[in-house]
Design an enzyme around this catalytic site. Sequence first.
Site, PDB file in Angstrom:
ATOM      1  N   CYS A 154      13.163  -1.416  -0.173  1.00  0.00           N
ATOM      2  CA  CYS A 154      12.177  -0.686   0.630  1.00  0.00           C
ATOM      3  C   CYS A 154      10.997  -1.634   0.832  1.00  0.00           C
ATOM      4  O   CYS A 154      10.338  -2.013  -0.151  1.00  0.00           O
ATOM      5  CB  CYS A 154      11.750   0.582  -0.099  1.00  0.00           C
ATOM      6  SG  CYS A 154      10.503   1.556   0.774  1.00  0.00           S
ATOM      7  N   HIS A 168       3.498   6.510  -0.684  1.00  0.00           N
ATOM      8  CA  HIS A 168       4.288   6.072  -1.850  1.00  0.00           C
ATOM      9  C   HIS A 168       3.583   6.463  -3.148  1.00  0.00           C
ATOM     10  O   HIS A 168       2.343   6.540  -3.189  1.00  0.00           O
ATOM     11  CB  HIS A 168       4.434   4.542  -1.847  1.00  0.00           C
ATOM     12  CG  HIS A 168       5.206   3.997  -0.694  1.00  0.00           C
ATOM     13  ND1 HIS A 168       6.547   3.687  -0.762  1.00  0.00           N
ATOM     14  CD2 HIS A 168       4.833   3.748   0.583  1.00  0.00           C
ATOM     15  CE1 HIS A 168       6.952   3.242   0.422  1.00  0.00           C
ATOM     16  NE2 HIS A 168       5.944   3.281   1.258  1.00  0.00           N
ATOM     17  N   GLU A 202      13.793   6.902  -1.652  1.00  0.00           N
ATOM     18  CA  GLU A 202      13.047   7.025  -0.406  1.00  0.00           C
ATOM     19  C   GLU A 202      13.025   8.450   0.136  1.00  0.00           C
ATOM     20  O   GLU A 202      14.045   9.154   0.092  1.00  0.00           O
ATOM     21  CB  GLU A 202      13.685   6.137   0.683  1.00  0.00           C
ATOM     22  CG  GLU A 202      13.300   4.696   0.581  1.00  0.00           C
ATOM     23  CD  GLU A 202      13.535   3.954   1.884  1.00  0.00           C
ATOM     24  OE1 GLU A 202      13.400   4.570   2.951  1.00  0.00           O
ATOM     25  OE2 GLU A 202      13.869   2.767   1.814  1.00  0.00           O
ATOM     26  N   GLY A 231       7.750  -0.004   0.281  1.00  0.00           N
ATOM     27  CA  GLY A 231       7.745   0.316  -1.148  1.00  0.00           C
ATOM     28  C   GLY A 231       7.445  -0.892  -2.009  1.00  0.00           C
ATOM     29  O   GLY A 231       6.747  -0.799  -3.027  1.00  0.00           O
ATOM     30  N   CYS A 239       8.300   1.015   8.544  1.00  0.00           N
ATOM     31  CA  CYS A 239       9.486   0.584   7.790  1.00  0.00           C
ATOM     32  C   CYS A 239       9.473  -0.940   7.719  1.00  0.00           C
ATOM     33  O   CYS A 239       9.669  -1.611   8.740  1.00  0.00           O
ATOM     34  CB  CYS A 239      10.750   1.084   8.473  1.00  0.00           C
ATOM     35  SG  CYS A 239      12.244   0.662   7.545  1.00  0.00           S
TER      36      CYS A 239
HETATM   37  N1  LIG Z   1      11.600   6.425   3.973  1.00  0.00           N
HETATM   38  C1  LIG Z   1      10.349   5.898   4.523  1.00  0.00           C
HETATM   39  C2  LIG Z   1      10.631   5.059   5.786  1.00  0.00           C
HETATM   40  C3  LIG Z   1      11.467   3.818   5.488  1.00  0.00           C
HETATM   41  C4  LIG Z   1      10.709   2.842   4.624  1.00  0.00           C
HETATM   42  C5  LIG Z   1      11.528   1.708   4.021  1.00  0.00           C
HETATM   43  N2  LIG Z   1      12.938   1.698   4.298  1.00  0.00           N
HETATM   44  C6  LIG Z   1      10.890   0.366   4.281  1.00  0.00           C
HETATM   45  O1  LIG Z   1      11.612  -0.655   4.367  1.00  0.00           O
HETATM   46  O2  LIG Z   1       9.631   0.322   4.360  1.00  0.00           O
HETATM   47  C7  LIG Z   1       9.444   7.073   4.917  1.00  0.00           C
HETATM   48  O3  LIG Z   1       9.949   8.110   5.342  1.00  0.00           O
HETATM   49  O4  LIG Z   1       8.214   6.926   4.783  1.00  0.00           O
END
Ligand SMILES: N[C@H](CCC[C@H](N)C(=O)O)C(=O)O
Length: 279
Positions: free
Chosen positions: A222, A164, A213, A225, A71
């Site tokens: 993100c 992603h 997400e 992301g 994250c």
């Molecule tokens: N939802 C993402 C984790 C959080 C990623 C995002 N909030 C960031 O800042 O990288 C997953 O399950 O792969």
Amino acid sequence: MEFTKMHGAGNDYIYFNCLENMIEDPESLSIRLSDRHFSIGGDGIVLICPSESADVRMRMFNADGSEGKMCGNAIRCVAKYIYDRGIARKDDINVETLSGIKKIHVFAENGKVTSATVNMGKAAGLTSDEITIEEGKGKFLIGYPMEAAGKSWNVTTVSMGNPHIVTFVPEVKDLDLMKIGPHFENSPLFPERINTEFVRVIDRTTLEMRVWERGSGETLACGTGACATVTAAVLNGHCDKDTDVTVRLIGGDLVIRYTDDAVFMTGNAVEAFNGNVEI
Ligand SMILES: N[C@H](CCC[C@H](N)C(=O)O)C(=O)O
């Protein structure tokens, strides 16, 4: 138990210091505390745990209780948390994640971190567990035609330690992500589900992005992301490598630099408030 509410570019999590004691059943706790009406509210929770190989270990859980492997916005806040509190008061901090150890360079004013640059590691293709398309296993899929929500979309697959897909569209503001997002997230092409970025190219150094997400729905930003977005933009010829690209998100800007060896992300880290909660 004491918690700290923090965000990076509006991607907000509830942080717990687990250096002395671990939290039982973090999955259920994340579901309960993430609720923005009946509890604290957030995109999930983050546990700051001891590490044998880094300054601390980060475990993050999405709002649906699923554990994320990495994250980007949270890791900047973890570095802020341990710097500000003197747990690791140094400019270069290492944080262990399920996707390896990440190096964070923090920028501080009056003893408090305001922003950080993270070496997010090398961008890659999705693993064979993360995608069912043979030619996409371990390699970037570039401009792959995918059916979702009754339309065909050209998607590019990128792993930043979590999976992603990135699709380039003429406009992001009018997308009904609440309606189309779950069709991408739960596509049978991605057995572990997927994070999806919708991107408008403004120019070669500026992109506008919204994200649906895995496990949290639309978030204001993100980090992984944004890194996947710039990687996909370079792969599709929209941006140049080794160049800072600004990704404009609802919650603020992140500056991303794609290199063949690693992707670098720079963004803020903000402490909103502290509190106590029954767990
Ligand atoms: N939802 C993402 C984790 C959080 C990623 C995002 N909030 C960031 O800042 O990288 C997953 O399950 O792969």
